[in-house]
Motif scaffolding. Structure first.
Motif, PDB file in Angstrom:
ATOM      1  N   ASP A 121      12.876  12.304  15.912  1.00 30.39           N
ATOM      2  CA  ASP A 121      12.913  12.323  14.468  1.00 30.39           C
ATOM      3  C   ASP A 121      12.843  10.982  13.776  1.00 30.39           C
ATOM      4  N   LEU A 122      13.571  10.237  14.202  1.00 28.44           N
ATOM      5  CA  LEU A 122      13.846   8.673  13.566  1.00 28.44           C
ATOM      6  C   LEU A 122      12.346   7.985  13.658  1.00 28.44           C
ATOM      7  N   TRP A 123      11.719   8.178  14.824  1.00 23.83           N
ATOM      8  CA  TRP A 123      10.237   7.490  14.772  1.00 23.83           C
ATOM      9  C   TRP A 123       9.191   8.163  14.060  1.00 23.83           C
ATOM     10  N   SER A 124       9.550   9.469  13.896  1.00 26.90           N
ATOM     11  CA  SER A 124       8.763  10.510  13.093  1.00 26.90           C
ATOM     12  C   SER A 124       8.871   9.874  11.569  1.00 26.90           C
ATOM     13  N   ILE A 125      10.020   9.434  11.205  1.00 27.33           N
ATOM     14  CA  ILE A 125       9.921   9.029  10.032  1.00 27.33           C
ATOM     15  C   ILE A 125       9.295   7.790   9.677  1.00 27.33           C
ATOM     16  N   TYR A 126       9.218   6.913  10.593  1.00 26.17           N
ATOM     17  CA  TYR A 126       8.201   5.569  10.545  1.00 26.17           C
ATOM     18  C   TYR A 126       6.943   6.210  10.405  1.00 26.17           C
ATOM     19  N   GLU A 127       6.296   6.902  11.271  1.00 29.64           N
ATOM     20  CA  GLU A 127       5.058   7.471  11.208  1.00 29.64           C
ATOM     21  C   GLU A 127       4.658   8.188  10.014  1.00 29.64           C
ATOM     22  N   LYS A 128       5.792   9.051   9.502  1.00 31.77           N
ATOM     23  CA  LYS A 128       5.301   9.730   8.116  1.00 31.77           C
ATOM     24  C   LYS A 128       5.073   8.432   7.027  1.00 31.77           C
ATOM     25  N   TYR A 129       5.891   7.663   6.918  1.00 28.19           N
ATOM     26  CA  TYR A 129       5.712   6.720   5.944  1.00 28.19           C
ATOM     27  C   TYR A 129       4.537   5.722   6.268  1.00 28.19           C
ATOM     28  N   GLY A 130       4.307   5.548   7.561  1.00 25.64           N
ATOM     29  CA  GLY A 130       3.014   4.735   7.826  1.00 25.64           C
ATOM     30  C   GLY A 130       1.857   5.622   7.168  1.00 25.64           C
ATOM     31  N   HIS A 131       1.973   6.745   7.378  1.00 28.69           N
ATOM     32  CA  HIS A 131       0.979   7.752   6.795  1.00 28.69           C
ATOM     33  C   HIS A 131       0.626   7.524   5.284  1.00 28.69           C
ATOM     34  N   GLN A 132       1.891   7.482   4.849  1.00 27.57           N
ATOM     35  CA  GLN A 132       1.902   7.573   3.282  1.00 27.57           C
ATOM     36  C   GLN A 132       1.225   6.325   2.847  1.00 27.57           C
ATOM     37  N   VAL A 133       1.629   5.124   3.246  1.00 28.64           N
ATOM     38  CA  VAL A 133       1.307   3.615   2.992  1.00 28.64           C
ATOM     39  C   VAL A 133      -0.201   3.628   3.236  1.00 28.64           C
ATOM     40  N   LEU A 136      -2.322   5.216   0.331  1.00 25.40           N
ATOM     41  CA  LEU A 136      -2.229   4.187  -0.626  1.00 25.40           C
ATOM     42  C   LEU A 136      -3.227   3.012  -0.330  1.00 25.40           C
ATOM     43  N   VAL A 137      -3.173   2.351   0.679  1.00 24.11           N
ATOM     44  CA  VAL A 137      -3.957   1.099   0.877  1.00 24.11           C
ATOM     45  C   VAL A 137      -5.552   1.633   1.005  1.00 24.11           C
ATOM     46  N   ARG A 138      -5.711   2.847   1.398  1.00 26.70           N
ATOM     47  CA  ARG A 138      -7.166   3.262   1.628  1.00 26.70           C
ATOM     48  C   ARG A 138      -7.796   3.246   0.296  1.00 26.70           C
ATOM     49  N   MET A 139      -7.013   3.391  -0.753  1.00 25.76           N
ATOM     50  CA  MET A 139      -7.659   3.479  -2.260  1.00 25.76           C
ATOM     51  C   MET A 139      -8.331   2.159  -2.483  1.00 25.76           C
ATOM     52  N   GLU A 140      -7.688   0.848  -1.838  1.00 19.44           N
ATOM     53  CA  GLU A 140      -8.317  -0.534  -2.013  1.00 19.44           C
ATOM     54  C   GLU A 140      -9.161  -0.692  -0.939  1.00 19.44           C
ATOM     55  N   PHE A 141      -8.788  -0.731  -0.032  1.00 21.98           N
ATOM     56  CA  PHE A 141      -9.637  -1.019   1.390  1.00 21.98           C
ATOM     57  C   PHE A 141     -10.066   0.150   2.001  1.00 21.98           C
ATOM     58  N   GLU A 142     -11.126   0.781   1.806  1.00 26.87           N
ATOM     59  CA  GLU A 142     -11.527   1.928   2.391  1.00 26.87           C
ATOM     60  C   GLU A 142     -12.017   1.878   4.035  1.00 26.87           C
ATOM     61  N   ASN A 143     -12.312   0.673   4.152  1.00 28.36           N
ATOM     62  CA  ASN A 143     -12.801   0.430   5.709  1.00 28.36           C
ATOM     63  C   ASN A 143     -11.683  -0.335   6.382  1.00 28.36           C
ATOM     64  N   ALA A 190       9.493   1.046  16.364  1.00 29.73           N
ATOM     65  CA  ALA A 190       9.486   1.423  15.017  1.00 29.73           C
ATOM     66  C   ALA A 190       7.733   1.087  14.523  1.00 29.73           C
ATOM     67  N   LEU A 191       7.601  -0.093  14.929  1.00 26.45           N
ATOM     68  CA  LEU A 191       6.304  -0.635  14.344  1.00 26.45           C
ATOM     69  C   LEU A 191       4.976   0.272  14.948  1.00 26.45           C
ATOM     70  N   LEU A 192       5.078   0.441  16.103  1.00 26.58           N
ATOM     71  CA  LEU A 192       4.111   1.338  16.646  1.00 26.58           C
ATOM     72  C   LEU A 192       3.859   2.797  16.204  1.00 26.58           C
ATOM     73  N   SER A 193       5.155   3.267  15.938  1.00 25.49           N
ATOM     74  CA  SER A 193       5.317   4.650  15.027  1.00 25.49           C
ATOM     75  C   SER A 193       4.639   4.673  13.541  1.00 25.49           C
ATOM     76  N   PHE A 194       4.771   3.448  13.003  1.00 29.79           N
ATOM     77  CA  PHE A 194       4.370   3.192  11.792  1.00 29.79           C
ATOM     78  C   PHE A 194       2.783   3.118  11.860  1.00 29.79           C
ATOM     79  N   ILE A 195       2.238   2.245  12.958  1.00 34.16           N
ATOM     80  CA  ILE A 195       0.878   2.026  13.044  1.00 34.16           C
ATOM     81  C   ILE A 195       0.152   3.385  13.343  1.00 34.16           C
ATOM     82  N   GLY A 197       0.933   6.342  12.212  1.00 32.00           N
ATOM     83  CA  GLY A 197       0.684   7.412  11.124  1.00 32.00           C
ATOM     84  C   GLY A 197      -0.130   6.401  10.008  1.00 32.00           C
ATOM     85  N   PHE A 198      -0.229   5.113  10.005  1.00 32.07           N
ATOM     86  CA  PHE A 198      -1.120   4.252   9.026  1.00 32.07           C
ATOM     87  C   PHE A 198      -2.759   4.354   9.508  1.00 32.07           C
TER      88      PHE A 198
END
Length: 224
Positions: A121-133, A136-143, A190-195, A197-198
């Motif tokens: 679950d700890l790594w899932s949290i990083y992935e979840k926030y990667g998804h959320q970030v 947001l970023v896709r609103m500015e950088f679509e590609n 942690a970084l890989l989990s974030f990536i 999701g992102f």
């Protein structure tokens, strides 16, 4: 004693010169000056002063535009700068306790199973926030390629020493990042989990990953 007109005093120590700029930039600069209640001379001078400082420090002003675009997005998430070592130490401590719990014969099987689940679950949290970030970023950088190029150009301002992006095929991208020395396996995981999701927000998935010390290599492939 306070000056009645600091802007006028500033103009007195400036030397006047003529600089050719694109018409659209001149128009926008004039509009901003009027909006801020400043003279065009003052606004242009302040802008050139900032540009001169950036170039002197080895930056390209165009690169900093990417950073500002990212900063405006991330500021909406109440982002707080935090040392990577702090994150690694906290996660490392939590993981150590959970591992001890999951292997201990002194506690019930239900609690051991719960400890094992908590580690995932700890790594899932990083992935979840990667998804959320990523959303947001896709609103500015679509590609995604444009975003990775922007990140590679401002890597000096991030917690990495070098970022390299290669396009392996029309739908496959290789990302290689060199982080600060002393990076641990906890930090890489942690970084890989974030990536993961992102990049999902850009319809990409991680198909290959390799982390050795402070070098991280990830291959991303667009989902069909």
């Amino acid at each position: 004693m306070a000056r009645d007109n600091p802007e006028k005093e500033t103009e007195e120590v400036y030397s006047r010169t003529t600089i050719m700029v694109p018409k659209n930039i001149a128009s926008e600069l004039s509009r901003v000056a009027k909006t801020r209640g400043r003279t065009l001379f003052y606004i242009a001078g302040e802008g050139l002063k900032l540009t001169t400082e950036l170039i002197r420090d080895g930056f390209e002003p165009s690169d900093l535009i990417y950073f500002w675009r990212l900063y405006k997005i991330l500021s909406s998430m109440d982002v707080i700068p935090m040392p990577m070592k702090l994150i690694e130490e906290v996660c490392g401590h939590i993981m150590s306790v959970l591992i001890d719990f999951s292997k201990s014969d002194k506690i019930s099987g239900e609690l051991r199973e719960g400890a094992s689940k908590a580690m995932n679950d700890l790594w899932s949290i990083y992935e979840k926030y990667g998804h959320q970030v990523g959303a947001l970023v896709r609103m500015e950088f679509e590609n995604l390629e444009e975003l990775l190029e922007a990140i590679s150009r401002i890597s000096r301002l991030l917690a990495v020493r070098h970022i390299e992006v290669k396009k392996l095929s029309p739908n496959t991208i290789e990302l290689m990042a060199i982080g600060p020395s002393g990076t641990t396996d906890i930090g890489n995981k942690a970084l890989l989990s974030f990536i993961r999701g992102f990049v999902a927000q850009y319809d990409y998935e991680v198909v290959s990953e390799e982390a050795k010390a402070n070098v991280l290599r990830v291959v991303l492939q667009k989902k069909v």
